[in-house]
Each structure stands twice: as structure tokens, then as C-alpha cells.
Write an enzyme that holds these catalytic residues in place. Sequence first.
Site, PDB file in Angstrom:
ATOM      1  N   ASP A 108      -1.418   6.478   6.508  1.00  0.00           N
ATOM      2  CA  ASP A 108      -2.525   5.655   6.031  1.00  0.00           C
ATOM      3  C   ASP A 108      -2.778   4.618   7.122  1.00  0.00           C
ATOM      4  O   ASP A 108      -1.999   3.676   7.290  1.00  0.00           O
ATOM      5  CB  ASP A 108      -2.109   4.970   4.715  1.00  0.00           C
ATOM      6  CG  ASP A 108      -3.127   3.936   4.247  1.00  0.00           C
ATOM      7  OD1 ASP A 108      -4.179   3.779   4.901  1.00  0.00           O
ATOM      8  OD2 ASP A 108      -2.861   3.282   3.219  1.00  0.00           O
TER       9      ASP A 108
ATOM     10  N   TRP B 140       0.834  -1.218   0.000  1.00  0.00           N
ATOM     11  CA  TRP B 140       0.000   0.000   0.000  1.00  0.00           C
ATOM     12  C   TRP B 140       0.855   1.249   0.000  1.00  0.00           C
ATOM     13  O   TRP B 140       0.524   2.238  -0.657  1.00  0.00           O
ATOM     14  CB  TRP B 140      -0.991  -0.020   1.167  1.00  0.00           C
ATOM     15  CG  TRP B 140      -2.038  -1.072   0.961  1.00  0.00           C
ATOM     16  CD1 TRP B 140      -2.211  -2.216   1.679  1.00  0.00           C
ATOM     17  CD2 TRP B 140      -3.037  -1.103  -0.082  1.00  0.00           C
ATOM     18  NE1 TRP B 140      -3.248  -2.952   1.160  1.00  0.00           N
ATOM     19  CE2 TRP B 140      -3.777  -2.298   0.086  1.00  0.00           C
ATOM     20  CE3 TRP B 140      -3.376  -0.250  -1.132  1.00  0.00           C
ATOM     21  CZ2 TRP B 140      -4.834  -2.649  -0.757  1.00  0.00           C
ATOM     22  CZ3 TRP B 140      -4.434  -0.602  -1.974  1.00  0.00           C
ATOM     23  CH2 TRP B 140      -5.142  -1.775  -1.786  1.00  0.00           C
TER      24      TRP B 140
ATOM     25  N   LYS C 177     -12.511  -1.792   7.421  1.00  0.00           N
ATOM     26  CA  LYS C 177     -11.835  -2.826   8.219  1.00  0.00           C
ATOM     27  C   LYS C 177     -12.300  -2.737   9.676  1.00  0.00           C
ATOM     28  O   LYS C 177     -12.915  -3.662  10.178  1.00  0.00           O
ATOM     29  CB  LYS C 177     -10.316  -2.708   8.106  1.00  0.00           C
ATOM     30  CG  LYS C 177      -9.815  -3.058   6.702  1.00  0.00           C
ATOM     31  CD  LYS C 177      -8.876  -2.029   6.205  1.00  0.00           C
ATOM     32  CE  LYS C 177      -8.508  -2.051   4.745  1.00  0.00           C
ATOM     33  NZ  LYS C 177      -8.611  -3.232   3.970  1.00  0.00           N
TER      34      LYS C 177
END
Length: 361
Positions: free
Chosen positions: A173, A103, A197
Site C-alpha cells: 500500500d 493502515w 496525496k
Amino acid sequence: MTERIFNFSAGPAVIPLPVLEEAQRDLLALPGVGMSVMEISHRSKTFDEIIQSADSGLRELLNIPEDYAVLFLQGGASLQFAMVPMNFLSLDSSADYIVTGSWGKKAVKEALKFGTVDLAANMADGGFTRIPNQDELQLNPSAAYVHLTSNETIEGVEWKSEPEIGDVPLVADASSSILSKPIAVEKYGLIYAGAQKNMGPSGVTVVIIREDLLPRSRDGLATMLDYRTHATNKSLYNTPNTWGVYILNLVCQWLKEKGGLAAMQRENEDKAKLLYDAIDATEFYRGHADPDSRSMMNVTFRLPSEDLEKKFAGEATAAGLDGLKGHRSVGGIRASIYNAFPRTGCETLVEFMKEFEKKNG
Ligand SMILES: Cc1ncc(COP(=O)(O)O)c(C=O)c1O
């Protein structure tokens, strides 16, 4: 099928059962409103109360200082990969990125479209197995910001504390670790996270931004891509994901009833330990991340062969343990055990691992 199985998915992921039950109960009509939350105006008093409550729920849980704005946006964390550099990176500045996994790499790829990116560290060697030490970071004191990924969902490596970066704003992030443990928000300039999530359904992205950064946003941006638009309009410049914000608010209430993030962290550490202990107990399973960089949310491991990994994931699904196949880019097995994932699911997986090894080891 109406039975709920153990859902190890990396996201969208398991949502607390009491939240789903309340949403189901009130789906046709919110109490006293006579309409579903999806049918009311985002400018109604009812929705205003919901979004205010979501805002204060996050503030209370994360202990967010007053000089930070909480924004409920859309476009996922992926849009934040672009919005952060669009707003804060000018052609004559650069940003430092610490890359600890897939990511982080994507965040860099996007930032490169808007300015100069320096890799303060790139942990690609060895397949992203650890978080860098402080002395491995090459930081530029005049960078516009430093970006890191709090938890790499695919590789399963997680920062345990923030690096020292001086006065440069830290941007994180936090998609797959937010709300899993307390964090020192005041150490960050900006935190972003997709909700799917630990906070609720996909379609809402939370951005927590220190207000003194807002005037640094570049002029001339498209209205929807400018953080100032959303801060000024309290996330109601356009129609937000009302359903997503509603569920996120219920998740915050559930977390508060459970005792907040310190209590949640204890539960998460306990669940993760069950799985890592099972991995470490044998040569058959091999953890991907170095022990001190292991993720509490995404437990990644390998078996002796890809064939066995395929068999493991297939038989686990048949046994009611779903979503264990590793991300398509790295393979292996990944058990995502977010806040709402029950301890009994980890215990069941440990038993399954022992049995699988007995039969195939
Ligand atoms: C750490 C991290 N960042 C970014 C993303 C991309 O998020 P989205 O799909 O919300 O754009 C994900 C998705 O799994 C993620 O885990």
C-alpha cells in the site's frame, strides 16, 4: 478568500499550482474539443489519449517494467484492502502482513474476512514508531503474498528499502509515498495507492500489478472486483473517474518537467530535514517515529501536553498553516508535506514552531 494558504493536509492534499491553473484554464473546453473533460465519453479519442498518457507518465516516472499492468480503479486504497485478499488468498492459503501502523492494521482486518493472515511483524508496541529489521520478520515461504504499508500516513513511519522476502510476491500500500522518490517496481508483485496525496484528487486508485499474477486471481469474483477485468479492458470496463485520470496525467507531466522522481526525492528530503531538524533542536517538540524510520511525507510530533497541541494547531491555522492537527486516532501534530507542498511552507512552519515555543515553552 482567494489567497492560497499552506495546506499540510494528509489527503486529499495540496495539488501542484500549475496543474490547477491548467485545469482551470481548460475547464470549460479542452483545447480543440469544445467540451470539458468531465463531459466527454470515456471511450472518445480524447479521453483515450489522456488515459494512455497517464499510463505512460506513470511508467516513465516509476520506471515500470513492461510486464506490469497499470490500472486506474475506484474505491480507494480501502477497497484494495479487500481486493488483494479476494483475488489472491484462497481458503487453503495464508498471507503474511507486516503491520507498521493504523493502515496496515486495517488491511489485516479486511484480509481476515477472506482467509488466513499471519502477522510477519506487528510493530504496535510503543505506538508504531518504527519499521522492523529484517531479522524481526517471521516469513512463511509458502505465503500467497507479503503485504506492507510503504508509508504509514497516520504515525509517520516509512520503509527506506524493501525487505528480503524471497519468491513470495510483495504487495504494498503505497498511498502516501508513491511518486515521492524512485522505487524498484520489479521487487513488487502489486502496488496500490489512492491518488489523493501525491497523484491528484480522490476517486482514482492506481494499481500496478505484475501480469503473471493475474491468472492466480480466484474465479467467481464479482466482475468489478477481479483484477483481470480491469487489466483486460485497460481500466475501461466501466466508466473510470475521467476527471481524476485527467488531473493525474497533468501531475505526471508536472513531475517530468521538474526532473522526475530523483529530483523530487531531493526536494522532499530537504523539506523533511527542515522540519525534523526543528523538532530535534529542542526538548519542547518530540518526534513520534524513530529517526531511521521517519517519514518524508508525514512528519509527526508531540508537544508537552494535549492542550498545547490543540493550541498549536489552532494558532497555526489562524496563521495560514492549515491541516496540522494529528489524526483523530493518535493526536499530536502531523505536517504532511507531499510533492506539491512548497519549501516556503516548511520554512514558515519552522518559524512558527520557534515562536510558539518562545511563548509557551
Ligand atoms: C497508507 C494509506 N492507506 C490507505 C488509506 C485509505 O485510503 P482511501 O481513503 O483512498 O481508501 C490511506 C488514506 O489516507 C492511507 O494513507
